[in-house]
Design an enzyme around this catalytic site. Sequence first.
Site, PDB file in Angstrom:
ATOM      1  CE  LYS A  62      -1.559   2.857   2.527  1.00 53.65           C
ATOM      2  NZ  LYS A  62      -1.955   4.183   2.217  1.00 53.65           N
ATOM      3  N   GLY A  90       5.083   3.817  11.026  1.00 52.70           N
ATOM      4  CA  GLY A  90       4.397   5.107  11.045  1.00 52.70           C
ATOM      5  C   GLY A  90       3.961   5.475  12.446  1.00 52.70           C
ATOM      6  CB  SER A  91       1.278   7.698  13.579  1.00 54.57           C
ATOM      7  OG  SER A  91       0.154   7.100  12.959  1.00 54.57           O
ATOM      8  N   GLY A 125      -1.950   5.059  13.744  1.00 53.23           N
ATOM      9  CA  GLY A 125      -2.169   4.235  12.553  1.00 53.23           C
ATOM     10  C   GLY A 125      -1.847   2.775  12.820  1.00 53.23           C
ATOM     11  N   GLY A 126      -0.703   2.520  13.424  1.00 56.44           N
ATOM     12  CA  GLY A 126      -0.269   1.141  13.685  1.00 56.44           C
ATOM     13  C   GLY A 126      -1.239   0.421  14.610  1.00 56.44           C
ATOM     14  CD  GLU A 158      10.047   1.445  13.285  1.00 57.91           C
ATOM     15  OE1 GLU A 158       9.768   2.500  13.893  1.00 57.91           O
ATOM     16  OE2 GLU A 158      10.650   1.399  12.209  1.00 57.91           O
ATOM     17  CB  CYS A 176      11.656   5.444  13.959  1.00 62.92           C
ATOM     18  SG  CYS A 176      12.732   4.516  12.886  1.00 62.92           S
ATOM     19  CD  GLU A 209       7.863   9.852  17.423  1.00 63.68           C
ATOM     20  OE1 GLU A 209       6.851   9.145  17.309  1.00 63.68           O
ATOM     21  OE2 GLU A 209       8.867   9.722  16.713  1.00 63.68           O
TER      22      GLU A 209
HETATM   23  P1  NAP Z   1       0.783   7.445   9.557  1.00 67.60           P
HETATM   24  O1  NAP Z   1      -0.146   8.575   9.678  1.00 67.60           O
HETATM   25  O2  NAP Z   1       0.793   6.463  10.649  1.00 67.60           O
HETATM   26  O3  NAP Z   1       0.457   6.728   8.187  1.00 67.60           O
HETATM   27  C1  NAP Z   1       1.216   5.620   7.719  1.00 67.60           C
HETATM   28  C2  NAP Z   1       0.351   4.803   6.781  1.00 67.60           C
HETATM   29  O4  NAP Z   1      -0.695   4.186   7.505  1.00 67.60           O
HETATM   30  C3  NAP Z   1      -0.296   5.642   5.719  1.00 67.60           C
HETATM   31  O5  NAP Z   1      -0.286   4.912   4.540  1.00 67.60           O
HETATM   32  C4  NAP Z   1      -1.714   5.825   6.223  1.00 67.60           C
HETATM   33  O6  NAP Z   1      -2.622   5.912   5.186  1.00 67.60           O
HETATM   34  C5  NAP Z   1      -1.958   4.557   6.995  1.00 67.60           C
HETATM   35  N1  NAP Z   1      -2.859   4.761   8.117  1.00 67.60           N
HETATM   36  C6  NAP Z   1      -2.751   5.676   9.090  1.00 67.60           C
HETATM   37  N2  NAP Z   1      -3.760   5.542   9.966  1.00 67.60           N
HETATM   38  C7  NAP Z   1      -4.499   4.511   9.540  1.00 67.60           C
HETATM   39  C8  NAP Z   1      -5.687   3.886  10.015  1.00 67.60           C
HETATM   40  N3  NAP Z   1      -6.312   4.312  11.098  1.00 67.60           N
HETATM   41  N4  NAP Z   1      -6.166   2.855   9.313  1.00 67.60           N
HETATM   42  C9  NAP Z   1      -5.556   2.441   8.186  1.00 67.60           C
HETATM   43  N5  NAP Z   1      -4.456   2.992   7.681  1.00 67.60           N
HETATM   44  C10 NAP Z   1      -3.930   4.010   8.353  1.00 67.60           C
HETATM   45  O7  NAP Z   1       2.273   7.916   9.390  1.00 67.60           O
HETATM   46  P2  NAP Z   1       2.926   8.877   8.318  1.00 67.60           P
HETATM   47  O8  NAP Z   1       1.987   9.327   7.270  1.00 67.60           O
HETATM   48  O9  NAP Z   1       4.114   8.159   7.886  1.00 67.60           O
HETATM   49  O10 NAP Z   1       3.390  10.132   9.151  1.00 67.60           O
HETATM   50  C11 NAP Z   1       2.526  10.780  10.024  1.00 67.60           C
HETATM   51  C12 NAP Z   1       3.121  10.761  11.401  1.00 67.60           C
HETATM   52  O11 NAP Z   1       3.546   9.439  11.755  1.00 67.60           O
HETATM   53  C13 NAP Z   1       4.372  11.592  11.532  1.00 67.60           C
HETATM   54  O12 NAP Z   1       4.126  12.940  11.762  1.00 67.60           O
HETATM   55  C14 NAP Z   1       5.022  10.926  12.704  1.00 67.60           C
HETATM   56  O13 NAP Z   1       4.501  11.395  13.899  1.00 67.60           O
HETATM   57  C15 NAP Z   1       4.667   9.495  12.605  1.00 67.60           C
HETATM   58  N6  NAP Z   1       5.768   8.675  12.084  1.00 67.60           N
HETATM   59  C16 NAP Z   1       6.560   8.056  12.983  1.00 67.60           C
HETATM   60  C17 NAP Z   1       7.594   7.284  12.554  1.00 67.60           C
HETATM   61  C18 NAP Z   1       8.446   6.586  13.534  1.00 67.60           C
HETATM   62  O14 NAP Z   1       9.211   5.749  13.141  1.00 67.60           O
HETATM   63  N7  NAP Z   1       8.361   6.889  14.777  1.00 67.60           N
HETATM   64  C19 NAP Z   1       7.853   7.104  11.203  1.00 67.60           C
HETATM   65  C20 NAP Z   1       7.033   7.743  10.290  1.00 67.60           C
HETATM   66  C21 NAP Z   1       5.984   8.524  10.763  1.00 67.60           C
HETATM   67  P3  NAP Z   1      -3.023   7.318   4.555  1.00 67.60           P
HETATM   68  O15 NAP Z   1      -1.853   8.221   4.656  1.00 67.60           O
HETATM   69  O16 NAP Z   1      -3.368   6.959   3.153  1.00 67.60           O
HETATM   70  O17 NAP Z   1      -4.154   7.826   5.348  1.00 67.60           O
END
Ligand code: NAP
Length: 527
Positions: free
Chosen positions: A183, A240-241, A244-245, A264, A301, A392
């Site tokens: 995805k 990711g977040s 989301g995870g 992660e 991360c 974070e």
């Molecule tokens: P994200 O918001 O967690 O999104 C990552 C992926 O998961 C995207 O493809 C998103 O889809 C999908 N997603 C998110 N919430 C979901 C849900 N409830 N159900 C299904 N799919 C879901 O992370 P990101 O876009 O990479 O970055 C946003 C924030 O994540 C950053 O500001 C940061 O805080 C955090 N982040 C943390 C790390 C780490 O390693 N600590 C790494 C990267 C990001 P869509 O975008 O299509 O909605």
Amino acid sequence: MTTGENHIGNQRSAKGTKTYKTFNPLLNIENDQVFYEATSEEINQAVDLASDAFKVFSKKSPKEKAIFLRAITEEILAMGDDLIAMYQSETGLPEGRAKGERGRTIGQLISFADMLEDGNWVEATIDTADLDRAPIPKQDIRKMLIPLGPVVVFGASNFPFAYSTAGGDTASALAAGCPVICKSHPMHAGTSEMVSEAINRAAIKTGMPTGVFSNLNSSGIEVGVELVKHPGVKAVGFTGSIKGGRALYNIASERPEPIPVFAEMGSVNPVVLLPEAIQKRGEALAKTYAGSITLGTGQFCTNPGLLIGIKSDGFSTFIDTLSSEIIKISPSCMLHPNIIGNYERNKENALQQNGLLVTADYTDEVSTNYARQTIVTVEGATFLENTTLHQEVFGPFSMVVQCKDAHELETIIQQLEGQLTGTILAEQEELAKYSSIVDALQNRVGRIIFNGVPTGVEVCPAMLHGGPYPSSTDSRFTAVGLHAVKRWVRPFSFQSWPNSLLPDELKDENPLEILRLVNGNNTKSKI
Ligand code: NAP
């Protein structure tokens, strides 16, 4: 080079009407290409194709899979500067980072190919029969790791190459024998489409089944949710977040057939500064940490978001030097307006909490989408009372916690959520003197670092990139290094199975010449 279509196996498809574009954060403009979000029909097609591909791909020999992985590296490299330009246009990251991350991605694929050729990773274990054993004859039992089935990989925003389409999750899943449905991350859909094209070209050239890899576009959560709910999907990789995870983990657990989600997620990566080291080397450590906190605009991360020490003159000097040094570093561009929006919102939320003192804040004018670095300090007692301060802030923001004594420092560490990394800055003798602090930190993290920085994750078999929840959903596994393959396999036993029908790894003749545990002895010998 891109069309905006999905890849269902090696077929292009754009049946949907929902479209979106990626964004160039450096230029602060949308990129031209229109991407077509995958429909339910396309999701079903990709999963059905992956399920069919699994029947063939899971039977491919280790050598054939290694050839496939190496071919992917050749196809990625053949895309040359066009791919690098696409990466940069969708992330704002410099050319050096793009090329470095591509190199890391190639290195990961090659290391999994090497692992397959070596063959030992399947943990072949054989207990031969003893039919004369009394009172019950002992049967011949042989165990090895086998693939789970189709895996969904969510591309990570902060690693468009190394933790996305052909990144560590995909490389390890393919090595295991699992087809992958990626995805793609909406912020770098063009990069993902190009890398997907490279994977599919490699699949065709090396005779892999159609559907061994698909790439689906999406700009909202629906496609990911549908994929995780799909009965044909058997495991999920996510970076990711926490929000989301965790959402995906919950969805996967509630399925009639629950499946593992290896997510992660966030981490503040605590750094403990012990008194003697700070007294002796505080200024030098502060300069090093100014660099680590701002590396990649804090979008790693393993970014050190929390620095904890005991109040002293040395610690005050450390804070002063860190604050003055970090201001000297020129701010840089974040990946996307959404990421900088989150950074500013989360930073503002932290700054609104009582008891915080800002010791460094870059205030000069910066370009749009550039992040200003910030350092704050807080008393240990205030930090303990307010769990909002434990969260974070993804970006170049770090909090320095000043404890009144070692006991308070240890209490803080005990109360932290699970973390990817923990770092101890100390003189070696201090490790024994403060052993309970070291033990407390070890209990909260997946990797502990002595006198270094947590940023910069070496890709090697001994690396553990994961940790207690919520840094990852399963602290027993790593997302980086060869052991990442273990997320996509299960142990399986054959009992009294005809030798000629066993997988090569378990045959008497040991045709792959791998190391096996035979009747309790590690050996490459035939039986
Ligand atoms: P994200 O918001 O967690 O999104 C990552 C992926 O998961 C995207 O493809 C998103 O889809 C999908 N997603 C998110 N919430 C979901 C849900 N409830 N159900 C299904 N799919 C879901 O992370 P990101 O876009 O990479 O970055 C946003 C924030 O994540 C950053 O500001 C940061 O805080 C955090 N982040 C943390 C790390 C780490 O390693 N600590 C790494 C990267 C990001 P869509 O975008 O299509 O909605």
